[in-house]
Motif scaffolding. Sequence first.
Motif, short mmCIF file in Angstrom:
data_model
loop_
_atom_site.label_atom_id
_atom_site.label_comp_id
_atom_site.label_asym_id
_atom_site.label_seq_id
_atom_site.Cartn_x
_atom_site.Cartn_y
_atom_site.Cartn_z
N LEU A 66 0.82 -1.21 0.00
CA LEU A 66 0.00 0.00 0.00
C LEU A 66 0.86 1.26 0.00
O LEU A 66 1.93 1.28 0.61
CB LEU A 66 -0.90 0.00 1.25
N ILE A 67 0.37 2.30 -0.68
CA ILE A 67 0.94 3.64 -0.60
C ILE A 67 -0.15 4.55 -0.05
O ILE A 67 -1.32 4.45 -0.46
CB ILE A 67 1.38 4.15 -1.99
N CYS A 68 0.20 5.43 0.87
CA CYS A 68 -0.76 6.38 1.43
C CYS A 68 -0.33 7.82 1.13
O CYS A 68 0.83 8.18 1.34
CB CYS A 68 -0.88 6.22 2.94
N LEU A 69 -1.26 8.62 0.67
CA LEU A 69 -1.08 10.06 0.49
C LEU A 69 -2.02 10.79 1.44
O LEU A 69 -3.00 10.22 1.92
CB LEU A 69 -1.37 10.48 -0.95
N GLU A 70 -1.74 12.06 1.69
CA GLU A 70 -2.61 12.90 2.53
C GLU A 70 -2.88 14.20 1.78
O GLU A 70 -1.94 14.90 1.38
CB GLU A 70 -1.93 13.19 3.87
N ASN A 71 -4.16 14.54 1.61
CA ASN A 71 -4.53 15.71 0.82
C ASN A 71 -5.81 16.34 1.36
O ASN A 71 -6.84 15.67 1.40
CB ASN A 71 -4.75 15.29 -0.65
N SER A 72 -5.74 17.61 1.83
CA SER A 72 -4.54 18.43 1.95
C SER A 72 -3.63 17.90 3.07
O SER A 72 -4.08 17.09 3.88
CB SER A 72 -4.92 19.88 2.24
N HIS A 73 -2.40 18.41 3.09
CA HIS A 73 -1.41 17.86 4.01
C HIS A 73 -1.26 18.79 5.22
O HIS A 73 -0.72 19.88 5.12
CB HIS A 73 -0.06 17.70 3.29
N ALA A 74 -1.75 18.31 6.36
CA ALA A 74 -1.85 19.16 7.55
C ALA A 74 -0.51 19.68 8.03
O ALA A 74 -0.34 20.87 8.30
CB ALA A 74 -2.57 18.41 8.67
N ASN A 75 0.47 18.78 8.19
CA ASN A 75 1.76 19.19 8.74
C ASN A 75 2.56 20.07 7.78
O ASN A 75 3.58 20.64 8.19
CB ASN A 75 2.59 17.96 9.14
N SER A 76 2.13 20.16 6.55
CA SER A 76 2.77 21.06 5.59
C SER A 76 1.98 22.36 5.45
O SER A 76 2.18 23.11 4.50
CB SER A 76 2.91 20.37 4.22
N GLY A 77 1.07 22.59 6.38
CA GLY A 77 0.31 23.84 6.37
C GLY A 77 -0.91 23.80 5.48
O GLY A 77 -1.36 24.83 4.97
N GLY A 78 -1.48 22.60 5.29
CA GLY A 78 -2.70 22.50 4.48
C GLY A 78 -2.46 22.61 3.00
O GLY A 78 -3.35 23.01 2.24
N ARG A 79 -1.27 22.26 2.55
CA ARG A 79 -0.96 22.34 1.11
C ARG A 79 -1.56 21.17 0.37
O ARG A 79 -1.86 20.11 0.94
CB ARG A 79 0.55 22.46 0.90
N CYS A 80 -1.72 21.34 -0.94
CA CYS A 80 -2.54 20.42 -1.73
C CYS A 80 -1.70 19.64 -2.74
O CYS A 80 -0.80 20.19 -3.38
CB CYS A 80 -3.61 21.20 -2.49
N LEU A 81 -2.06 18.37 -2.89
CA LEU A 81 -1.46 17.52 -3.91
C LEU A 81 -2.31 17.61 -5.17
O LEU A 81 -3.52 17.41 -5.13
CB LEU A 81 -1.39 16.08 -3.42
N SER A 82 -1.67 17.86 -6.29
CA SER A 82 -2.39 18.07 -7.54
C SER A 82 -2.94 16.77 -8.10
O SER A 82 -2.52 15.66 -7.72
CB SER A 82 -1.46 18.70 -8.58
N VAL A 83 -3.87 16.89 -9.04
CA VAL A 83 -4.39 15.73 -9.76
C VAL A 83 -3.26 15.00 -10.46
O VAL A 83 -3.17 13.76 -10.42
CB VAL A 83 -5.45 16.17 -10.78
N GLU A 84 -2.40 15.76 -11.12
CA GLU A 84 -1.30 15.16 -11.89
C GLU A 84 -0.39 14.34 -10.99
O GLU A 84 0.00 13.22 -11.34
CB GLU A 84 -0.51 16.24 -12.61
N TYR A 85 -0.06 14.88 -9.83
CA TYR A 85 0.81 14.16 -8.89
C TYR A 85 0.11 12.89 -8.39
O TYR A 85 0.71 11.81 -8.37
CB TYR A 85 1.18 15.06 -7.71
N THR A 86 -1.14 13.03 -8.00
CA THR A 86 -1.87 11.88 -7.48
C THR A 86 -2.00 10.79 -8.53
O THR A 86 -1.86 9.59 -8.23
CB THR A 86 -3.27 12.32 -6.99
N ASP A 87 -2.25 11.20 -9.77
CA ASP A 87 -2.33 10.22 -10.86
C ASP A 87 -1.01 9.48 -11.06
O ASP A 87 -0.98 8.27 -11.31
CB ASP A 87 -2.72 10.91 -12.17
N ARG A 88 0.09 10.21 -10.93
CA ARG A 88 1.41 9.57 -11.09
C ARG A 88 1.65 8.53 -10.01
O ARG A 88 2.14 7.43 -10.29
CB ARG A 88 2.52 10.62 -11.03
N VAL A 89 1.29 8.86 -8.78
CA VAL A 89 1.46 7.90 -7.69
C VAL A 89 0.52 6.71 -7.90
O VAL A 89 0.90 5.56 -7.67
CB VAL A 89 1.22 8.56 -6.32
N GLY A 90 -0.70 6.98 -8.35
CA GLY A 90 -1.64 5.89 -8.62
C GLY A 90 -1.14 4.97 -9.71
O GLY A 90 -1.27 3.74 -9.61
N GLN A 91 -0.56 5.55 -10.74
CA GLN A 91 0.00 4.74 -11.83
C GLN A 91 1.16 3.89 -11.33
O GLN A 91 1.28 2.71 -11.67
CB GLN A 91 0.46 5.65 -12.97
#
Length: 359
Positions: free
Chosen positions: A139-164
């Motif tokens: 398993l791979i886990c992502l967090e979006n938005s990312h609390a400890n990074s100040g609520g920053r957001c992971l883009s669709v493109e990035y999430t798709d790359r990790v999913g692929q």
Amino acid sequence: MVTKVVDLRSDTVTKPTDMMRVAMVSAEVDDDVLGYDPTALRLEKEMASIMGKEAGLFVPSGTMGNLISVLVHCDIRGSEVILGDKSHIHVYENGGISTIGGVHPKTVKNNSDGSMDVDSIEAAIRDPKGALYYPTTRLICLENSHANSGGRCLSVEYTDRVGQLARQHGLKLHIDGARIFNAATALGVPVDRLVEAADSVSVCLSKGLGAPVGSVIVGSQSFISKARAMRKTLGGGMRQVGILCAAAIIALKQNVSKLQGDHEKAKRLADGLNQIKGLKVDVESVETNIVYFDILESTNVTAKQLCKMLEEHGILVIPESSSRIRIVIHHQISENDVLCTLSSIQLAVDSLPRVHIEK
């Protein structure tokens, strides 16, 4: 004497609205453990539809939602999950995936924007040939938005790359979407598109959405069937849970549209804090409803001390470290509350002994 309290400790501190309370009183209920609570079923179906998944399951908390998701995907003890070193699952959820599930965490460094380098994720995947010696990556886990990074957001493109990447290696992808609606709003992307690559998502109802209790996890019918059994195992099966789900339905209808306003207030607060001598904010990093500000050493006060001073003015915030404070905006914070907060922080800083305060 404090006449008004502005509570910025978290977006979990909101009170149920009048409409939520009315909905809770009149909620149609039944036994949800037996699978018959109509209001719970309605919420689960609606959330699954919004997220573009087959099914959903109401759970008491985001921590349980993440735990269930990890344990369903990693159903063999000794499995390994790849996740960020600053992720909520790894830092704030009591090590549950290990202590309860026997799942081994393999951490990858979170970048300042909450992402993990995709090459680093791939490098962390165990070679199946070493299964005699190493945990098996499942398993791979992502967090979006990312609390400890100040609520920053992971883009669709990035999430798709990790999913692929996950699919290429036969792995599953789980998204801790405690504030996924904040991320979708900030990115201007439909939320179902943002999580399209994920096999499961945990969506918190009691953070940005402002419901009093709970989360919904979404995924395939098969995943949710297994998750329902795991929820029962963990003691998360509740009976007439529609009373809680009724408030969440109101939150979904009324509060998603308010998130953009929360983000705008957070940005204005960050801009204002950055104008106060002795404080520093990375304004560009404020993408959603979370603001971190640093106290410069020359200000001659610790975060804990400043929080105490602000509390005396009715402003509630949380120290993140000895020199950093976190502020979280939610739908019950007004423009006047933002101005009051800035004024109180300015007064508190101005009252400190002048020890060559610099920007």
